[in-house]
Every structure is written in C-alpha cells, then in structure tokens.
Design a protein around this motif. Structure first.
Motif, short mmCIF file in Angstrom:
data_model
loop_
_atom_site.label_atom_id
_atom_site.label_comp_id
_atom_site.label_asym_id
_atom_site.label_seq_id
_atom_site.Cartn_x
_atom_site.Cartn_y
_atom_site.Cartn_z
N ASN A 140 -1.32 4.45 -0.85
CA ASN A 140 -0.87 5.18 -2.02
C ASN A 140 -1.58 4.62 -3.25
O ASN A 140 -1.22 3.56 -3.75
CB ASN A 140 0.66 5.06 -2.17
N GLU A 141 -2.59 5.32 -3.71
CA GLU A 141 -3.42 4.81 -4.79
C GLU A 141 -2.62 4.60 -6.07
O GLU A 141 -2.79 3.59 -6.77
CB GLU A 141 -4.58 5.78 -5.06
N ALA A 142 -1.73 5.52 -6.40
CA ALA A 142 -0.93 5.40 -7.62
C ALA A 142 -0.04 4.16 -7.57
O ALA A 142 0.09 3.43 -8.55
CB ALA A 142 -0.09 6.66 -7.83
N LEU A 143 0.57 3.91 -6.40
CA LEU A 143 1.44 2.74 -6.25
C LEU A 143 0.66 1.44 -6.38
O LEU A 143 1.10 0.49 -7.04
CB LEU A 143 2.14 2.80 -4.88
N VAL A 144 -0.52 1.39 -5.78
CA VAL A 144 -1.35 0.19 -5.84
C VAL A 144 -1.81 -0.07 -7.27
O VAL A 144 -1.76 -1.21 -7.76
CB VAL A 144 -2.55 0.32 -4.89
N CYS A 145 -2.25 0.98 -7.96
CA CYS A 145 -2.69 0.82 -9.35
C CYS A 145 -1.54 0.35 -10.24
O CYS A 145 -1.74 -0.47 -11.15
CB CYS A 145 -3.24 2.15 -9.87
N PRO B 215 0.81 -1.23 0.00
CA PRO B 215 0.00 0.00 0.00
C PRO B 215 0.84 1.28 0.00
O PRO B 215 0.36 2.33 -0.39
CB PRO B 215 -0.83 -0.11 1.28
N ASN B 216 2.10 1.18 0.44
CA ASN B 216 2.97 2.36 0.45
C ASN B 216 4.42 1.89 0.50
O ASN B 216 4.71 0.73 0.83
CB ASN B 216 2.66 3.29 1.63
N GLU B 217 5.33 2.78 0.18
CA GLU B 217 6.76 2.46 0.16
C GLU B 217 7.39 2.54 1.54
O GLU B 217 8.48 2.04 1.76
CB GLU B 217 7.49 3.43 -0.78
N LYS B 218 6.71 3.16 2.50
CA LYS B 218 7.28 3.35 3.84
C LYS B 218 7.02 2.17 4.76
O LYS B 218 7.49 2.17 5.90
CB LYS B 218 6.69 4.62 4.47
N LYS B 219 6.25 1.20 4.31
CA LYS B 219 5.86 0.06 5.15
C LYS B 219 5.19 0.53 6.43
O LYS B 219 5.40 -0.03 7.52
CB LYS B 219 7.08 -0.81 5.47
N ALA B 220 4.40 1.57 6.30
CA ALA B 220 3.71 2.16 7.45
C ALA B 220 2.23 1.81 7.42
O ALA B 220 1.66 1.53 6.36
CB ALA B 220 3.89 3.68 7.45
N ALA B 221 1.62 1.80 8.59
CA ALA B 221 0.20 1.48 8.69
C ALA B 221 -0.67 2.67 8.34
O ALA B 221 -0.25 3.83 8.47
CB ALA B 221 -0.11 1.00 10.12
N HIS B 222 -1.88 2.39 7.84
CA HIS B 222 -2.90 3.40 7.57
C HIS B 222 -2.50 4.42 6.50
O HIS B 222 -2.99 5.55 6.50
CB HIS B 222 -3.27 4.15 8.86
#
Length: 348
Positions: free
Chosen positions: A214-219, A204-211
């Motif tokens: 990142n919509e662009a990354l997932v797409c 979901p994100n590059e930071k491996k953080a909760a909540h």
C-alpha cells in the motif's frame, strides 16, 4: 477505532521515543558539525517536544490534570475531566475538542462531544474520554495488599510488598498515569546514557498479508516517522567521522611518510595521508578533533587500499621469513660440508 486511556499512554511513550530519536540523530548530528567547526547549513525539522509537553507538563499537562481530577474531592467524572481539558488546553495548537472555548472545532462533525483529539507526531488520534478517570485511578486497596502479603505462597507474597505492615504507607497510591510517566522518564534517562541504534519497521499493508504493498500507507509512515528529515540531514552531512588518532593508526600503512611511525600531531598525519592518497577535497573535512568523510565510497576505497596493503605486508613478511629460513639452512649445510670435508682430508 476506539482509543482510550491505554492507547493514550502508549502514544505518549511513542512521542518520547520519537523525541529522543530526534535529539540523538537530527539535533545531535547538526550540533556536532557546529562544534567541530564544519561548514553547515541548518536543516529544519519538526521537534515534537511541544506535544510531549502537552501530555506531561507538571502544571498544564493532560496527565497532571487527570491526576488532579482523580485526587480532588467531590464528584469526579470523565466529563469533568474533559471540561478541565477544554479550559486549559483550548488554545494549544495540537489539542482539538468540540467543547473547548476555542470555536475552531465547534462545527467539526468528525469529532464527537465526548472525545478529544491530539495531533501527534505521526498524525491525529481521537480519544474516547470515557473510562480515563477509572483507569487512571487503578487503586489497589491497602487491606487487599495486606491480605495477599499474608498468603503462605511465596510468589503471591512477593507480588504485594506494599502489604508488609512494616512498610505501610498512608499516602494515596500513585495513579497509573503517574507510574507510567515515571517509568518513561527512567527509560529516557537510561537511553540518554547509551548509544542506541534504530530500526524503523514499515508496515506494507494493514492486513498483514504477503505481496500487498500500500503505497499511501508506506508514504504516510515514512513521513511521520521523521525519515525524510533524517535522510536530508544524512545526505547533506557526512557518512563517517572518526577521531584523528584511531584514523591515523588504522590507515597509516597507506603512506610512506606515516608508516611505520608518525612523530607529529595526529591531525597533521591524517592530512599528509589524505594528500598522498589524492582523495578529492570535497570528499572530506577536517574538524577540531575528527576527520569527516562525506560518501561511503571514499571509506570503502580506504578499506580496500588497507586490505591490499595488509596483503602486501603479509607477503613481504612471508618473503623475508622464507629468505631467512633458506639462508640459515644454507649456512648450516655449508658449515657441515666444511666439517665433513676437513675430516675426510684428515683420514684420506
């Protein structure tokens, strides 16, 4: 940010896994409909075999040219390797280099002179050519292997079997790239004999953080993992398929004509069963050897009907058993009463 030989062979393995994913899902799925005689409109998808060939081709592949550079006499450097790539792969549509004879990327400032770029299935990746030759050689000198094999420690000795004088091989040790390629080939051969299931992990994100989503990354991941094509094939196709014999055996109790035994062909029995249950014709198709069910809800309906029918059959069995038990007890009591009454009259 800096991708070298290690990332290159990792991405090569990912390409091979993606290739077998395509063959076992998208390609095999559509070919099965054709084999079974199901009406089907072919759905186009990108086959990454061309990228795998760019890397592993025995004559013009990047790994083959890297091995050739490592084995040839004379001065061998990373630059000579890149120069060779620029000559052989210049016209390949998935290979990019500033120094290639193809002038498409001559003015591409995002591509340094000492790098080449491959358009992988999951996107473009740029590789620093520095260190490719040395890392691919990965030489373990024969005298070192022999010295380690002579060690008194059993574990160390077991780690260097090539040091055994009885197994001395005068051939040059295989390169790291060729060993990895052979390992990947063995893995692919093993997977081809299995029926693998796939779990696609989306970051979901590059930071491996909760909540954080990142919509662009997932797409980007969904697009380049081939999930869109897979969903299109699945939605256009059939969610469930099963051979006629096990299908009839599982659901035959739902129809009086097929229960408890069906004496005709299994396909005819399944046709009678589905007609009796009044399942819409658009929800299933008859193949040459299998029944195809389009939507999961139809399968869920069959399972619910089967569950209810099993409960009814269990109730019927229980009812018959209780009736038999009570009747048996009643007849026993009746016989006992007759005996008692006859003996009473005799002595009255």
């Amino acid at each position: 940010q800096d991708n070298s030989f290690e990332q290159f062979i990792i991405n090569y393995c990912n390409e091979k896994l993606q290739q077998i994913f395509i063959e076992l899902t998208l390609k095999e799925e559509q070919e099965e409909y054709i084999r079974e005689g199901i009406e089907w409109t072919h759905i186009e998808y990108f086959n990454n075999a061309i990228i795998c060939d760019l890397i592993e081709n025995n004559q013009t592949g990047i790994l083959a040219m890297l091995d050739e550079e490592c084995l040839r006499p004379g001065t061998v450097t990373d630059d000579t390797f890149l120069e060779k790539l620029n000559q052989v792969c210049a016209t390949h549509q998935h290979f990019e280099s500033r120094m290639s004879k193809c002038s498409r990327f001559l003015n591409d400032t995002s591509l340094p002179h000492s790098c080449f770029r491959i358009q992988h299935y999951a996107g473009k990746v740029m590789y620093q050519v520095e260190g490719f030759v040395d890392k691919n050689n990965d030489l373990l000198y024969r005298d070192l292997s022999q010295a380690m094999w002579k060690a008194s420690h059993s574990l160390i000795k077991a780690l260097f079997p090539e040091g055994n004088p009885a197994k001395i091989n005068l051939k040059r040790p295989p390169t790291a790239g060729s060993q990895f390629k052979a390992s990947v080939a063995t893995l692919m051969k093993n997977l081809q004999t299995k029926n693998p299931n796939y779990i696609r992990c989306i970051k979901p994100n590059e930071k491996k953080a909760a909540h954080i989503f990142n919509e662009a990354l997932v797409c980007h991941q969904i697009r380049y993992l081939g999930l869109l094509e897979n969903v299109r094939v699945r939605r256009a196709g059939y969610a469930f398929r099963q051979a006629y014999e096990p299908c009839l055996e599982r659901y035959k109790m739902l129809c009086k004509q097929t229960w408890p035994h069906w004496k005709g062909p299994a396909r005819a029995g399944v046709e009678v069963l589905f007609n009796e249950l009044r399942i819409p014709e658009e929800e299933f198709s008859f193949g040459r050897s299998k029944i195809f069910i389009r939507n999961p809800r139809t399968l869920f309906k069959l399972e619910d009907l089967r569950k209810q029918r099993l409960e009814d059959l269990a109730t019927l069995i229980e009812k018959i058993y209780r009736g038999w038990k009570c009747r048996t007890r009643f007849l026993l009591m009746k016989r006992c009463q007759v005996v008692i009454a006859s003996w009473y009259r005799r002595y009255a």
